[in-house]
Motif scaffolding. Structure first.
Motif, short mmCIF file in Angstrom:
data_model
loop_
_atom_site.label_atom_id
_atom_site.label_comp_id
_atom_site.label_asym_id
_atom_site.label_seq_id
_atom_site.Cartn_x
_atom_site.Cartn_y
_atom_site.Cartn_z
N THR A 37 -13.72 1.47 7.03
CA THR A 37 -12.84 2.47 7.62
C THR A 37 -11.81 2.88 6.57
N ASP A 38 -11.11 3.96 6.84
CA ASP A 38 -10.08 4.44 5.92
C ASP A 38 -8.76 3.76 6.29
N VAL A 39 -8.58 2.54 5.79
CA VAL A 39 -7.39 1.76 6.12
C VAL A 39 -6.76 1.20 4.86
N VAL A 51 -7.63 1.43 0.87
CA VAL A 51 -8.98 1.99 0.64
C VAL A 51 -8.95 3.31 -0.14
N PRO A 52 -8.15 4.31 0.27
CA PRO A 52 -8.17 5.58 -0.48
C PRO A 52 -7.56 5.49 -1.87
N GLU A 53 -6.94 4.36 -2.19
CA GLU A 53 -6.35 4.20 -3.52
C GLU A 53 -7.39 3.81 -4.57
N TYR A 54 -8.54 3.31 -4.13
CA TYR A 54 -9.55 2.94 -5.14
C TYR A 54 -10.99 3.23 -4.74
N LEU A 55 -11.24 3.60 -3.49
CA LEU A 55 -12.60 3.92 -3.06
C LEU A 55 -12.72 5.39 -2.67
N SER A 61 0.84 -1.20 0.00
CA SER A 61 0.00 0.00 0.00
C SER A 61 0.88 1.25 0.00
N ARG A 62 0.30 2.34 -0.42
CA ARG A 62 1.03 3.62 -0.38
C ARG A 62 1.32 4.02 1.05
N ARG A 63 0.41 3.68 1.95
CA ARG A 63 0.63 4.00 3.36
C ARG A 63 1.88 3.31 3.89
N LEU A 64 2.01 2.03 3.59
CA LEU A 64 3.19 1.30 4.03
C LEU A 64 4.45 1.86 3.38
N HIS A 65 4.34 2.24 2.12
CA HIS A 65 5.49 2.83 1.43
C HIS A 65 5.93 4.10 2.13
N SER A 106 -6.53 -1.43 11.03
CA SER A 106 -5.30 -1.42 10.22
C SER A 106 -5.42 -2.51 9.17
N GLU A 107 -4.90 -2.24 7.98
CA GLU A 107 -4.88 -3.23 6.90
C GLU A 107 -3.67 -2.97 6.02
N GLY A 108 -3.32 -3.98 5.23
CA GLY A 108 -2.35 -3.80 4.17
C GLY A 108 -3.14 -3.54 2.90
N ASN A 109 -3.56 -4.62 2.25
CA ASN A 109 -4.49 -4.54 1.12
C ASN A 109 -5.53 -5.62 1.35
#
Length: 361
Positions: free
Chosen positions: A288-290, A293-297, A169-173, A268-271
């Motif tokens: 939730t915004d985890v 999620v914000p990359e496609y929803l 995910s971009r978050r993890l990056h 918390s999530e990865g993908n």
């Protein structure tokens, strides 16, 4: 986001010498962050590993909830043409040209038999077992798997034991890139043929609300947030996952087709696999915004994205219960967001490039 099974695969290579790709995948909850001096990853074949909890005696490896991330990856990767450098011919690989061996995360294997080993999560193999770090690639698939480690220490460990690392995910990056600048943003997809859009009617009445995953993983929030939704008037909760409610992969499309909305209450999530599959089947989503999620929803367009609060989940579910047209609209938009961009038909090429570059390196 799911419960893949843990296994290993192998490709033949030039001159008839097997080029192996070992793959290890998780089946349930990821264990707590292991000590950095106690973990490592598999060698240079293509092995994939994610945190796995071995099944109890007599329990079959989970085809569990939504099926195997590893199986999905290889099924699609095998349909992608690989370069001559990788397999000796510039053509499509088929199962006839591939030998696949699958292992649980704690099963022994011979790293000398593989050219590249892909550890789906960095902590699946003891560090002492890694004799040839250049053979190993790995991934960070969640935030909880390394939350007890300082990013700088984790990055140093990854550089020492793995040729390269990717995140899902971009978050993890963003979380690890300051300490590991060459980390690759590479996420998994879903089977777009299997989880194709479902025609959704504007049925009024009881809302069938779905959830899939490991109920014993605290970050999923099942007991705290999901279970109470069953008490809402006009709502029927349908869920699967973990050892007592596992479903084979073949049953999952019917699972999504049989619900009106899907809820994710994770902290918390990865993908999240189930979210991708729900979106793929044009199921209305509350989440939730985890993770990704914000990359496609988008809130109000392709999902209802809410704070991690009981009242917020209840209000969103009630809104979908009372507005069938909104359910249809959100589901259709979610399906458009993930087809074909998030399918394995698209994502497999990125994985092929990652493995090819690792073999070349």
């Amino acid at each position: 986001g799911g419960e893949p099974d843990s296994r290993v695969s192998a490709f033949p290579t030039e001159a008839g010498r097997p080029r192996a790709y070992a793959s290890r995948v998780p089946m349930s909850a990821a264990p707590a962050s292991p000590p950095l001096d106690a973990v490592a990853a598999p060698p240079r074949g293509v092995a994939a590993a994610d945190p796995v909890v071995p099944p109890a005696a007599g329990v079959a490896p989970p085809a569990a909830r939504s099926g195997s991330m590893l199986r999905d990856a290889w099924e699609w990767a095998l349909r992608v043409p690989l370069v001559t450098k990788l397999v000796g011919v510039n053509t499509f690989i088929t199962v006839v040209a591939v030998s696949v061996a699958l292992y649980y995360h704690d099963a022994p294997f011979d790293e000398d038999a593989y050219d590249l080993v892909y550890a789906l999560e960095y902590g699946l193999v003891p560090a002492a077992a890694i004799r040839s770090p250049w053979k190993y690639v790995t991934a960070l698939r969640s935030h909880v798997s390394w939350e007890r480690h300082a990013p700088a220490a984790l990055a140093a460990y990854l550089r020492r034991h793995f040729q390269r690392t990717h995140v899902v995910s971009r978050r993890l990056h963003d979380a690890i890139a300051p300490w590991l600048p060459d980390v690759v943003a590479l996420t998994h997809g879903f089977d777009g043929d299997r989880f194709a859009p479902v025609a959704r009617g504007r049925r009024a009445g009881t809302l069938r609300l779905g959830w899939a995953g490991n109920r014993r993983t605290a970050t999923k929030g099942f007991a705290e947030f999901v279970a109470p939704l069953a008490a809402l008037p006009g709502v029927e909760l349908v869920f699967c996952g973990y050892a007592d409610r596992n479903r084979p992969l073949e049953e999952m499309p019917a699972f999504y087709a049989g619900i009106d909305a899907y809820v994710c209450t994770s902290g918390s999530e990865g993908n999240n696999n189930a979210l991708l599959e729900a979106a793929g089947t044009a199921t209305a989503i509350v989440t939730t915004d985890v993770g990704t999620v914000p990359e496609y929803l988008r809130d109000g367009v392709s999902a209802l994205i809410v704070p991690r609060e009981r009242a917020a989940f209840a209000a969103a579910v009630e809104r979908l219960r009372d507005d069938p047209a909104l359910r249809v609209a959100l589901g259709a938009a979610a399906a458009r967001a993930v087809h074909p961009a998030w399918t394995w038909a698209t994502r497999a090429e990125e994985h092929r490039r990652f493995f090819r570059d690792a073999l070349a390196g």
